[in-house]
Motif scaffolding. Sequence first.
Motif, PDB file in Angstrom:
ATOM      1  N   PHE A   2       0.825  -1.205   0.000  1.00  0.00           N
ATOM      2  CA  PHE A   2       0.000   0.000   0.000  1.00  0.00           C
ATOM      3  C   PHE A   2       0.860   1.256   0.000  1.00  0.00           C
ATOM      4  O   PHE A   2       1.966   1.265   0.548  1.00  0.00           O
ATOM      5  N   GLN A   3       0.296   2.303  -0.568  1.00  0.00           N
ATOM      6  CA  GLN A   3       1.040   3.561  -0.645  1.00  0.00           C
ATOM      7  C   GLN A   3       1.466   4.050   0.737  1.00  0.00           C
ATOM      8  O   GLN A   3       2.578   4.488   0.930  1.00  0.00           O
ATOM      9  N   HIS A   4       0.525   3.959   1.703  1.00  0.00           N
ATOM     10  CA  HIS A   4       0.858   4.418   3.057  1.00  0.00           C
ATOM     11  C   HIS A   4       1.195   3.236   3.953  1.00  0.00           C
ATOM     12  O   HIS A   4       0.876   3.222   5.132  1.00  0.00           O
ATOM     13  N   ALA A  10       0.295   0.712   5.383  1.00  0.00           N
ATOM     14  CA  ALA A  10      -0.715  -0.103   6.053  1.00  0.00           C
ATOM     15  C   ALA A  10      -0.090  -1.191   6.912  1.00  0.00           C
ATOM     16  O   ALA A  10      -0.589  -2.308   6.982  1.00  0.00           O
ATOM     17  N   LEU A  11       1.005  -0.848   7.581  1.00  0.00           N
ATOM     18  CA  LEU A  11       1.567  -1.801   8.548  1.00  0.00           C
ATOM     19  C   LEU A  11       0.665  -1.827   9.767  1.00  0.00           C
ATOM     20  O   LEU A  11       0.041  -0.834  10.113  1.00  0.00           O
ATOM     21  N   PHE A  12       0.602  -2.984  10.431  1.00  0.00           N
ATOM     22  CA  PHE A  12      -0.216  -3.073  11.644  1.00  0.00           C
ATOM     23  C   PHE A  12       0.550  -2.400  12.781  1.00  0.00           C
ATOM     24  O   PHE A  12       1.588  -2.886  13.219  1.00  0.00           O
ATOM     25  N   LYS A  13      -0.020  -1.289  13.254  1.00  0.00           N
ATOM     26  CA  LYS A  13       0.702  -0.454  14.216  1.00  0.00           C
ATOM     27  C   LYS A  13       1.018  -1.169  15.521  1.00  0.00           C
ATOM     28  O   LYS A  13       2.003  -0.879  16.159  1.00  0.00           O
ATOM     29  N   HIS A  14       0.098  -2.075  15.913  1.00  0.00           N
ATOM     30  CA  HIS A  14       0.245  -2.681  17.237  1.00  0.00           C
ATOM     31  C   HIS A  14       1.105  -3.937  17.206  1.00  0.00           C
ATOM     32  O   HIS A  14       1.257  -4.608  18.211  1.00  0.00           O
ATOM     33  N   MET A  15       1.650  -4.284  16.036  1.00  0.00           N
ATOM     34  CA  MET A  15       2.497  -5.468  15.945  1.00  0.00           C
ATOM     35  C   MET A  15       3.932  -5.044  15.660  1.00  0.00           C
ATOM     36  O   MET A  15       4.170  -4.022  15.013  1.00  0.00           O
ATOM     37  N   TYR A  17       2.557 -12.202   9.771  1.00  0.00           N
ATOM     38  CA  TYR A  17       1.087 -12.228   9.836  1.00  0.00           C
ATOM     39  C   TYR A  17       0.444 -13.173   8.819  1.00  0.00           C
ATOM     40  O   TYR A  17      -0.390 -14.007   9.161  1.00  0.00           O
ATOM     41  N   GLY A  18       0.845 -13.027   7.557  1.00  0.00           N
ATOM     42  CA  GLY A  18       0.219 -13.821   6.499  1.00  0.00           C
ATOM     43  C   GLY A  18       0.390 -15.323   6.722  1.00  0.00           C
ATOM     44  O   GLY A  18      -0.438 -16.123   6.285  1.00  0.00           O
ATOM     45  N   THR A  22       0.852 -16.681   9.939  1.00  0.00           N
ATOM     46  CA  THR A  22       0.196 -17.094  11.188  1.00  0.00           C
ATOM     47  C   THR A  22      -1.318 -17.156  11.055  1.00  0.00           C
ATOM     48  O   THR A  22      -1.968 -17.843  11.843  1.00  0.00           O
ATOM     49  N   VAL A  23      -1.895 -16.431  10.073  1.00  0.00           N
ATOM     50  CA  VAL A  23      -3.355 -16.492   9.946  1.00  0.00           C
ATOM     51  C   VAL A  23      -3.795 -17.637   9.021  1.00  0.00           C
ATOM     52  O   VAL A  23      -4.984 -17.825   8.805  1.00  0.00           O
ATOM     53  N   ARG A  25       6.474  -8.104   4.036  1.00  0.00           N
ATOM     54  CA  ARG A  25       5.235  -8.715   4.506  1.00  0.00           C
ATOM     55  C   ARG A  25       4.447  -9.291   3.328  1.00  0.00           C
ATOM     56  O   ARG A  25       3.888 -10.386   3.403  1.00  0.00           O
ATOM     57  N   ALA A  26       4.420  -8.535   2.222  1.00  0.00           N
ATOM     58  CA  ALA A  26       3.680  -9.006   1.050  1.00  0.00           C
ATOM     59  C   ALA A  26       4.341 -10.240   0.439  1.00  0.00           C
ATOM     60  O   ALA A  26       3.663 -11.128  -0.072  1.00  0.00           O
TER      61      ALA A  26
END
Lengths: 277, 366, 289
Positions: free
Chosen positions: B80-82, B84-89, B97-98, B100-101, B149-150
């Motif tokens: 994503f342009q901004h 979109a990292l998960f702030k709380h991780m 993440y990808g 573990t889910v 992450r991607a």
Amino acid sequence: MSNTAKAKSVIPGFNITMGFSLLYLTFIFLIPVGGLLLYTSLMSWDEFWRAVSHPQVVASYKLSFGASFIGASINLVFGFLAAWVLVRYQFPGKRLIDALIDLPFALPTAVAGIALVTLYASTGWVGQYFELFDIRIAYTQIGVVIALTYIGLPFVVRTVQPVLEDFESELEEASAALGASRLTTIRKVILPALLPALLTGFALAFARALGEYGSVVFISGNLPYATEITPLLIVAKAEQYDYNGAAAIGTVMLFAAFILLLVINFLQWWSSRRFSH
Amino acid sequence: MSIRVENISKRFGNFVALDNISLDLPEGQLTALLGPSGSGKTTLLRIIAGLEAPDSGKIEFYGKDQTHQHVSERGVGFVFQHYALFKHMTVFENVAYGLTVKPRNERPSKAEIHKRVMSLLELVQLDWTAHRYPNQLSGGQRQRIALARALAVEPKVLLLDEPFGALDAKVRAELRRWLRKLHDEIHVTSVFVTHDQEEALEVSDRIVVMNHGSVEQEGTPDEVYEHPATPFVYGFLGSVNLFHGRFEQQQIVVGGDAIPHQDELLNHGSDVYAFARPNELTIVTDPTASHGIAAKVTQVLAYGLNPRVELESIADGSSVQHFQVSLPAHDIKALALETGQQVRLVPSRLKVFERTEASATGDEAK
Amino acid sequence: MTTVTETTTLTLDRADVWRRATEEPQWVRRLLIGTTLVFLALFLILPLIVVLYGAFEQGLKVWYAAITEPDAAASIRLTLLVVAIVVPINIVFGVAVAWAIAKFEFRGKTILISLIDMPFAISPVVVGLIFVILFGSQGWLGDWLNAHDLRIIYAVPGIVIVIAFGTLPFIARELIPLMQQQGKQEEEASLTLGASGWKTFWYVTLPNIKWGLLYGVILCNARAMGEFGAVAVVSGRIRGETNTMPLHIEVLYNEYMFTAAFAVSSLLTGLALVTIAIKSFIEWHEKRA
């Protein structure tokens, strides 16, 4: 995937969250409120008019609207002052005071009611000093105003505070650099920018005061034609099983609330339009 | 062909975001979707990803129809342009993440996840940030984490939405080179959206130029830059000088001047746009010269990274045109130009388009 | 900001002349701060002190006896029961409606938001009246309820319903702006990485809204426990049965049992103080982040 009411979105859960929300709103809110309106509409016009225009009821409107207006006006002045002081100045205990502003919002109204009447009774910590000048607060209309001021206190402060925090000091500096006195700057530059927030806070405080019951019943004395507010009259009628009378007056109050809500929404729309780029 | 876009259309209300787009994006290549804002490039990318549903048309990956596949099952990597990292991780948790889910039966073991995440963090050269939170990283670092992450889910295609748009110029240039290098290492079919022509020319294997929801041109950076198919593409890829004129007897007539031009495809007497890049114009100071187009010097900038001469047309009643000529600084000094001096501009190369309704939407010189 | 004039006592005359353009003279500032503090002391702090003073005036023992007396204990139990029902419902509603409003575009969104605000503007007394008219023994469904031996008004269900009505906006109002501001990019990122909707909510959305949700819950809780006007209409004030804490306070006060009234009040006051403390903590936490 086949929902037509919304733009297609990959995020799941629209149907279930929207469905539950609407169902809950319908059962807990729309049907009951609709029920009251329907109930009132089944009354004859004569009966309705008699119920809502009885002199005792009219006296209660005057007190409720009048005291709410005065209370909200006091809050307009002191709320603005408190917001200004909390945003602009430093002093010891500021953070504590800032946090306490929300107290009337979190404190049960019955607790506020007995605390206020104890304070402002003619023997109370504050009331005794007014007694010296022969001024009675508790069990008079002044007491009603005091209670309604108390419960409306957070609104003006909390609507004005964020606007004041975001206010660009460059505007004030520009005004001063152009030769305006401090008072002129406040009057011509700052106040106009705060106007929508001030009015929104006023309207919120007024709306809250108009419907208030708990904090007022203890301090008002509940004397018909003198210190009886409209919500109290509704309770009295409901307790005497005069549902028609109560419903008629309740409908009047409901419409007053709707109108105020419209005004508040308009003010918020106005202020967002005015300050968005 | 690894990504196939077939007759995709998309409207938002009355706004046509994409108008019947078809594209084939080759396997293992890095393709740029280039265009101004509102050209539909981001919408197209989001439709390829499955973040947006097209009104009509079809998306295929490696010959398999994906149109009705949900985004979580398409196996795309989206940056994503901004960020979109998960702030709380933490960074580690973000990249993991990808994995573990995944449902329990598909999920790799903890040790395996750890190994894979760390090797990805090494790949983006940020293994030392594993236990930090996104807000402790710089913009460029966050974007590299978003990329790691991607990549963690081993996507079939990698999609990047203005990946460097939110970064400052210096970091952007650095990350550009780095992305190109990374792509040469991992070779996953990639598409990135950008409005920056330099970025597209420098990084990509192929460029798709978009405007107003349609594809203007598709090709290698060299093809697109050297042989622009439309005035829009010409204008969008780099600075241009534009002459409005008429094609008459193997020359372009501009006002009272004329430039010789050979072109069999142009209709005699038609209105044309003639384009020349700033380095394709020469300045003739000889006052007796009669070829080229008359212009007046407005500013001489014989210094800096981009030495150039700014000029404007000699007003002939119509609006004033601005021109720009790039020359080495010492050449500019040798010309000894003065502000207000009248000169003539002679193009060494000219690209001419017939003026039609459609081409009239091409942007003016920038 | 204020240090400019306060610390330049050595150059007194200059400090008098030079003042920041966005600042008032010192005497004005002191006057404004003083006036505000007097007003807030009269309206915020004295009532607080009067409650706590009244509650503990005769010692901890009397206070303890007052809150453990059977009727008081029954009112506390009833209040907790009601809250245990109402707050979870409001959590589900608040999260659901905020999700729908923040993550999707649909027609009538602004109407829905105004609708959620409405219970806030309606007098609690009118709320009570509405349900008395619907479910009371003289109300529309009164005969039917009587025939089936169901009691809603003057019983616990009525209390639960009116409190649910009155506290409906609190959690939703905290979550809607928060989730709107956070947008949906993190959720989209989670979905592209293969997570299901439920996992996305659990691992991505919930951690992002937890502080707002916590404050919504605590505020909803405080308001539910303190609700008075609406409950007064529907409860029938049956001692030990349908008196919530605020109603019990009223009963005690009207029977001139002031110490007991203040003792029960002190519990709710403590709750209110905890509520605003948590709010301040969350705001402080957010500013730091």
